[in-house]
Every structure is written in C-alpha cells, then in structure tokens.
Design a protein around this motif. Structure first.
Motif, short mmCIF file in Angstrom:
data_model
loop_
_atom_site.label_atom_id
_atom_site.label_comp_id
_atom_site.label_asym_id
_atom_site.label_seq_id
_atom_site.Cartn_x
_atom_site.Cartn_y
_atom_site.Cartn_z
N TYR A 1 68.27 -25.34 25.43
CA TYR A 1 67.93 -24.42 24.35
C TYR A 1 69.17 -23.63 23.96
CZ TYR A 1 62.89 -25.00 25.10
OH TYR A 1 61.62 -25.51 25.21
N GLY A 2 69.15 -23.12 22.73
CA GLY A 2 70.21 -22.25 22.26
C GLY A 2 69.68 -21.35 21.16
N THR A 3 70.45 -20.32 20.85
CA THR A 3 70.08 -19.46 19.73
C THR A 3 70.34 -20.24 18.44
OG1 THR A 3 72.29 -18.50 19.55
CG2 THR A 3 70.70 -17.36 20.99
N ARG A 4 69.66 -19.86 17.40
CA ARG A 4 69.83 -20.56 16.12
C ARG A 4 71.29 -20.55 15.65
NH1 ARG A 4 65.56 -20.18 11.21
NH2 ARG A 4 66.48 -21.83 9.97
N PRO A 5 71.98 -19.38 15.67
CA PRO A 5 73.40 -19.39 15.24
C PRO A 5 74.28 -20.29 16.11
CG PRO A 5 72.57 -17.13 15.35
CD PRO A 5 71.52 -18.02 15.94
N ALA A 6 74.03 -20.32 17.42
CA ALA A 6 74.84 -21.15 18.32
C ALA A 6 74.65 -22.63 18.00
CB ALA A 6 74.48 -20.87 19.77
N ILE A 7 73.41 -23.02 17.77
CA ILE A 7 73.11 -24.42 17.46
C ILE A 7 73.76 -24.82 16.14
CG2 ILE A 7 71.24 -26.02 16.88
CD1 ILE A 7 69.48 -24.32 18.85
N GLU A 8 73.61 -23.99 15.14
CA GLU A 8 74.18 -24.30 13.83
C GLU A 8 75.71 -24.30 13.87
OE1 GLU A 8 72.12 -21.42 11.42
OE2 GLU A 8 70.35 -22.73 11.23
N ARG A 9 76.30 -23.47 14.70
CA ARG A 9 77.76 -23.40 14.83
C ARG A 9 78.34 -24.73 15.31
NH1 ARG A 9 77.91 -18.96 17.53
NH2 ARG A 9 77.85 -19.90 19.60
N ILE A 10 77.60 -25.48 16.14
CA ILE A 10 78.11 -26.77 16.62
C ILE A 10 77.62 -27.94 15.77
CG2 ILE A 10 78.45 -25.96 18.99
CD1 ILE A 10 75.88 -27.50 19.76
N GLY A 11 76.98 -27.63 14.63
CA GLY A 11 76.57 -28.68 13.70
C GLY A 11 75.29 -29.40 14.05
N HIS A 12 74.45 -28.79 14.89
CA HIS A 12 73.18 -29.40 15.26
C HIS A 12 72.04 -28.70 14.51
CE1 HIS A 12 75.76 -31.21 18.13
NE2 HIS A 12 74.83 -31.60 18.97
N ILE A 13 70.85 -29.23 14.65
CA ILE A 13 69.69 -28.71 13.93
C ILE A 13 68.71 -28.09 14.93
CG2 ILE A 13 67.73 -29.32 12.47
CD1 ILE A 13 69.47 -31.73 11.50
N PRO A 14 68.40 -26.79 14.79
CA PRO A 14 67.40 -26.19 15.67
C PRO A 14 66.01 -26.73 15.33
CG PRO A 14 68.18 -24.57 14.08
CD PRO A 14 68.96 -25.82 13.85
N LEU A 15 65.23 -27.05 16.32
CA LEU A 15 63.86 -27.51 16.14
C LEU A 15 62.95 -26.29 16.19
CD1 LEU A 15 64.10 -30.64 18.46
CD2 LEU A 15 64.25 -30.57 15.96
N LEU A 16 62.57 -25.80 15.02
CA LEU A 16 61.90 -24.51 14.92
C LEU A 16 60.53 -24.48 15.60
CD1 LEU A 16 62.91 -23.57 11.28
CD2 LEU A 16 64.07 -23.02 13.42
N ASP A 17 59.91 -25.63 15.80
CA ASP A 17 58.60 -25.64 16.47
C ASP A 17 58.73 -25.61 17.99
OD1 ASP A 17 59.62 -28.20 16.62
OD2 ASP A 17 57.68 -29.18 16.34
N THR A 18 59.95 -25.44 18.51
CA THR A 18 60.17 -25.39 19.96
C THR A 18 60.58 -24.00 20.43
OG1 THR A 18 62.51 -26.01 19.77
CG2 THR A 18 60.90 -27.81 19.99
N VAL A 19 60.34 -22.99 19.62
CA VAL A 19 60.80 -21.64 19.93
C VAL A 19 60.31 -21.18 21.30
CG1 VAL A 19 58.88 -20.45 18.78
CG2 VAL A 19 61.10 -19.31 19.02
N LEU A 20 61.21 -20.53 22.02
CA LEU A 20 60.93 -19.99 23.34
C LEU A 20 61.57 -18.61 23.39
CD1 LEU A 20 59.99 -20.55 26.33
CD2 LEU A 20 62.31 -21.41 26.71
N GLU A 21 60.82 -17.61 23.84
CA GLU A 21 61.38 -16.27 23.98
C GLU A 21 61.95 -16.15 25.38
OE1 GLU A 21 59.43 -12.00 23.98
OE2 GLU A 21 59.22 -13.00 22.04
N LEU A 22 63.24 -15.85 25.47
CA LEU A 22 63.95 -15.89 26.74
C LEU A 22 64.80 -14.64 26.89
CD1 LEU A 22 64.40 -18.10 28.98
CD2 LEU A 22 66.43 -18.74 27.73
N ASP A 23 64.89 -14.13 28.11
CA ASP A 23 65.75 -12.98 28.40
C ASP A 23 67.20 -13.37 28.12
OD1 ASP A 23 67.53 -11.25 30.15
OD2 ASP A 23 65.58 -10.31 30.50
#
Length: 168
Positions: A26-48
């Motif tokens: 998992y990664g934050t949305r900005p981190a995922i987009e920064r490496i050119g990948h696509i966040p899967l929005l239906d997999t959201v997880l709330e994490l410390d």
C-alpha cells in the motif's frame, strides 16, 4: 499519531495488483502517483502514519500474522544483535506466535535481507527470532505457504505501531 488513507496500486496497462506473496503493498495516493502507478481507490485502508516509510509506502511490518508451528526445529532464527545471546542461531520451537515480514542486516557485507520476525520465539533468553527467508525455501513467498510447510497461518491483523521496533 494521525491515520492516513493508503491504497494498493498497479502499473498502468497491467491488471495485477502489486503483491508480495499474498501481502499487498500500500501507499499514499501522492506516493503512488509520484512513481507513475495507479492507486486502486476501492482498496482504501486507514493506517497509522507510523507504519509508512519516508516515501509514503507501507513498511513490511504493517501486518502481523498469527502463526502455528506444527513441529519444533522446523526453522532456525537469529536472536537480536544485542542481549544475552547476541545474534545466536536458535531453533524455533513448536507453538503459536505472532510474526511479521521485515528487513534486517545480518552481515554488513551482504546488506539487509528479508526475514520473518517471530515474536517471543526465543525460548532461552526471551525476545524474538528472525528467520531469513532466503535460508528457508518454503518461506520464500510468505504468506503464500505450501500445505507441507512447518507452519500455518491462523489469521492476520494490522500491526499496532507500538509493537514495531523500527530500528531493527
């Protein structure tokens, strides 16, 4: 500490989720987009946020597995680098334990390596044992295990950040 929304992700044009065995990354949305990948929005997880690295991706320890070792002496692990039995190689005894995927440096020349940290498995002096995944072929794709493996996984949960010593 704050909770952060994190997502699984995929490489553009590829349908597979980025998996490590069966433990998704998992990664934050900005981190995922920064490496050119696509966040899967239906997999959201709330994490410390303490379970994220500086780049915004989950550390391997974000999941804790409840494992059962069927027999003693199935695996050998290393003790903590400090303490009464510093960096000794000991057999893991049969029983029920918590375990986390992690990284540890066993030898400065070879750098860090993937391992399974088995919590409170050091029967002699207390503490944890680290089993190198490259030393145990049946653990190489943990948590994806063969039915003949010396351990079974009885569940998993999000790790409480206070359980994780990020220095090791």
């Amino acid at each position: 500490m704050a909770n952060i929304n994190v997502y699984q992700y995929r490489v553009p044009g590829q349908p597979e989720i980025n998996l490590r065995g069966l433990q998704p990354r998992y990664g934050t949305r900005p981190a995922i987009e920064r490496i050119g990948h696509i966040p899967l929005l239906d997999t959201v997880l709330e994490l410390d946020e303490r379970l994220l690295n500086a780049d915004g991706f989950t550390v391997p320890e974000y999941l804790t597995y409840r494992i059962h070792l069927k027999r003693s002496h199935g695996y050998a692990g290393r003790t903590a680098p400090d303490g009464p039995l510093a960096d000794a190689r000991l057999q893991v005894m049969a029983g029920d334990y918590d375990a986390r995927l992690t990284m540890r440096e066993f030898d400065p020349a070879s750098g860090v390596t993937s391992c399974l940290r088995i919590v409170d498995a050091n029967q002699r002096a207390g503490g944890d044992l680290w089993v190198r995944l490259d030393d145990e072929p049946e653990l190489a794709r943990f948590p994806d295990l063969a039915p003949t493996a010396a351990l079974v996984i009885n569940g998993r949960r999000l790790t409480d950040p206070d359980e994780v010593d990020m220095r090791r």
